[in-house]
Design an enzyme around this catalytic site. Structure first.
Site, PDB file in Angstrom:
ATOM      1  N   HIS A 142      -4.653 -37.627 -23.624  1.00  0.00           N
ATOM      2  CA  HIS A 142      -4.873 -38.520 -24.770  1.00  0.00           C
ATOM      3  C   HIS A 142      -3.740 -39.526 -24.966  1.00  0.00           C
ATOM      4  O   HIS A 142      -3.888 -40.465 -25.765  1.00  0.00           O
ATOM      5  CB  HIS A 142      -5.010 -37.717 -26.072  1.00  0.00           C
ATOM      6  N   ASP A 179     -11.649 -31.472 -19.097  1.00  0.00           N
ATOM      7  CA  ASP A 179     -11.299 -31.054 -20.459  1.00  0.00           C
ATOM      8  C   ASP A 179     -12.477 -31.390 -21.388  1.00  0.00           C
ATOM      9  O   ASP A 179     -13.174 -32.382 -21.180  1.00  0.00           O
ATOM     10  CB  ASP A 179     -10.038 -31.802 -20.896  1.00  0.00           C
ATOM     11  N   HIS A 181     -12.443 -32.586 -24.218  1.00  0.00           N
ATOM     12  CA  HIS A 181     -12.198 -33.791 -25.012  1.00  0.00           C
ATOM     13  C   HIS A 181     -12.092 -34.995 -24.086  1.00  0.00           C
ATOM     14  O   HIS A 181     -11.764 -34.851 -22.908  1.00  0.00           O
ATOM     15  CB  HIS A 181     -10.921 -33.605 -25.842  1.00  0.00           C
ATOM     16  N   ASP A 267     -10.683 -26.108 -22.226  1.00  0.00           N
ATOM     17  CA  ASP A 267     -11.298 -25.970 -23.552  1.00  0.00           C
ATOM     18  C   ASP A 267     -12.802 -26.240 -23.548  1.00  0.00           C
ATOM     19  O   ASP A 267     -13.439 -26.208 -24.599  1.00  0.00           O
ATOM     20  CB  ASP A 267     -10.571 -26.827 -24.605  1.00  0.00           C
TER      21      ASP A 267
HETATM   22  C1  9RB Z   1      -6.347 -33.792 -37.468  1.00  0.00           C
HETATM   23  C2  9RB Z   1      -7.215 -34.210 -36.472  1.00  0.00           C
HETATM   24  C3  9RB Z   1      -7.715 -32.539 -33.333  1.00  0.00           C
HETATM   25  C4  9RB Z   1      -6.757 -33.029 -32.472  1.00  0.00           C
HETATM   26  C5  9RB Z   1      -6.822 -32.705 -31.116  1.00  0.00           C
HETATM   27  C6  9RB Z   1      -7.821 -31.886 -30.635  1.00  0.00           C
HETATM   28  C7  9RB Z   1      -7.929 -31.493 -29.229  1.00  0.00           C
HETATM   29  C8  9RB Z   1      -7.162 -31.946 -28.269  1.00  0.00           C
HETATM   30  C9  9RB Z   1      -7.328 -31.522 -26.906  1.00  0.00           C
HETATM   31  C10 9RB Z   1      -8.776 -31.403 -31.498  1.00  0.00           C
HETATM   32  C11 9RB Z   1      -8.725 -31.730 -32.834  1.00  0.00           C
HETATM   33  C12 9RB Z   1      -8.055 -35.145 -37.037  1.00  0.00           C
HETATM   34  C13 9RB Z   1      -5.259 -32.776 -37.356  1.00  0.00           C
HETATM   35  C14 9RB Z   1      -9.163 -35.844 -36.346  1.00  0.00           C
HETATM   36  O1  9RB Z   1      -7.433 -30.408 -26.526  1.00  0.00           O
HETATM   37  N1  9RB Z   1      -7.470 -32.445 -25.975  1.00  0.00           N
HETATM   38  O2  9RB Z   1      -7.729 -32.168 -24.699  1.00  0.00           O
HETATM   39  N2  9RB Z   1      -7.734 -32.827 -34.674  1.00  0.00           N
HETATM   40  N3  9RB Z   1      -7.174 -33.833 -35.168  1.00  0.00           N
HETATM   41  N4  9RB Z   1      -7.712 -35.311 -38.295  1.00  0.00           N
HETATM   42  N5  9RB Z   1      -6.694 -34.511 -38.567  1.00  0.00           N
HETATM   43  C15 9RB Z   1      -6.038 -34.453 -39.865  1.00  0.00           C
HETATM   44 ZN    ZN Z   2      -9.053 -30.797 -24.788  1.00  0.00          ZN
END
Ligand code: 9RB
Ligand code: ZN
Length: 374
Positions: A142, A179, A181, A267
């Site tokens: 990312h 992945d 995501h 994931d």
């Molecule tokens: C938060 C947010 C997330 C951030 C990253 C992932 C996965 C990443 C990964 C999932 C959820 C949002 C803390 C949107 O594994 N990549 O390969 N959540 N992020 N808003 N807020 C407050």
């Molecule tokens: Zn991921």
């Protein structure tokens, strides 16, 4: 096969703290450890050790990527900011979506993660190993040129590809990101670059918000050299297999890479807390095997997998062990204790999934490198 393993104890010291999630969660729930923590990765290493797999792997010593290597992708001001926050002791790097803290010493650890991917690619290119797995953290797919995002600080896979291009003179590299995501940072690194074919299979609309649509194919000279396969939540082994058979493998054969990089996020596994896919160890094994077979035909089997996400402490180690066994040439020492998930209803390709894959197939038919597609 000789398979390299990049690992360093210092990867485990990247400190993401215990503040994750929206403020409304943090108000009422006892702070949880950040999902991108050392434990999952340490448990992978533990399983490789206790199963005897690690003894069959060739250790590859990572080194810290230099600033000159980082700025092949990243904005120098961003690199200095990461360094400053790390030297100040700790802080939040992400400007959007929160979730990307760094602790003391994190700058050097993030450089060691980027350098781990580079070291693995060099070992493969030099023939020291046939292929390999870089079990690094923090993850990278990312990370953008001047922005940390989604737990990622430096674009480890993008930087490995840029190293192969800039320092090793390669001119066609394929990146397959499994992945769950979207690999938005890797996509952005090569958005206008036809030397790198980027393919991301991910859960539609998961993370980052709004990113990873089929329409994102690259621009200018890079147009057509980015493929996104945004599968519906709930996709499992059948959907991933069809995506490989209909898009990933034909694209690789048409593009003819000299090196295959895998952004190896685990994931998409069926027990992950941060995604909603259903891939099992046999699914990850099948994907690894088919990439290795394609790379065997196309580029002397040169495959380097670089770790990304994957947060199930109980399942991720088995997914990784399965991939590592395939890198070693197959066989099964570590059986999947959750293999019952293979028989979950809807593991087979579903119509909504086939529809997405068919749409990407038609994008691929118009890709500039399509001539070799029979
Ligand atoms: C938060 C947010 C997330 C951030 C990253 C992932 C996965 C990443 C990964 C999932 C959820 C949002 C803390 C949107 O594994 N990549 O390969 N959540 N992020 N808003 N807020 C407050
Ligand atoms: Zn991921």
């Amino acid at each position: 096969m000789t398979t390299g393993l990049v690992w360093h104890e210092r990867y485990m010291w990247h400190d993401t703290g215990n503040m994750f999630g929206p403020p409304a969660l943090q108000q009422f729930i006892q702070p949880l450890p950040h999902p991108e923590r050392a434990e999952t990765k340490r448990r992978i290493k533990n399983l490789l050790d206790v199963s005897g797999l690690a003894a069959r792997l060739t250790p590859i010593e990572p080194r810290a990527a230099t600033e000159a290597e980082l700025i092949r992708f990243h904005d120098p001001a961003y690199v200095q900011r990461v360094r400053a926050v790390s030297e100040a002791g700790a802080g939040q790097l992400a400007v959007r979506f929160g979730a990307t803290p760094i602790g003391a010493g994190g700058y050097d650890i993030a450089r060691l993660a980027a350098g781990g991917g580079i070291a693995l690619c060099e070992a493969v290119l030099e023939g020291k190993v046939d292929n390999g797995y870089a079990l690094v953290r923090p993850p990278g797919h990312h990370a953008c040129a001047s922005e940390a995002m989604g737990f990622c600080i430096f674009g480890n896979v993008a930087l490995a590809a840029l190293h192969l291009l800039a320092a090793r003179g390669l001119d066609r590299i394929a990146i397959v990101d499994w992945d769950a995501h979207h690999g938005n940072g890797t996509q952005s690194a090569f958005w206008r670059d036809p030397r790198v074919l980027t393919i991301s299979i991910h859960q539609d609309g998961c993370f980052p918000p709004g990113s990873g649509t089929i329409a994102e194919t690259g621009e200018g000279p890079g147009r057509g050299f980015n493929l996104n396969i945004p599968l519906p939540p709930g996709s499992g082994n059948g959907a991933y297999r069809a995506a490989f058979e209909r898009v990933v493998l034909p694209a690789l054969h048409a593009f003819r890479p000299q090196f295959v990089l895998v952004a190896s996020g685990l994931d998409a596994g069926a027990q992950d807390p941060l995604a909603r896919m259903m891939v099992t160890a046999s699914g990850y094994r099948w994907m690894a095997r088919s990439l290795l077979d394609a790379a065997g035909e196309l580029c002397a089997g040169r495959v380097a997998a670089i770790h990304e996400g994957g947060y199930s402490e109980s399942y991720v180690p088995f997914l990784c062990a399965g991939i590592v066994e395939e890198l070693l040439g197959g066989g099964m020492v570590v059986a999947d204790p959750f293999a019952g998930l293979d028989a979950t209803p809807y593991q087979a390709l579903q119509p909504a999934q086939a529809d997405v894959i068919a749409q990407v197939e038609s994008v691929l038919l118009n890709a500039p490198f399509r001539t070799a597609l029979a």
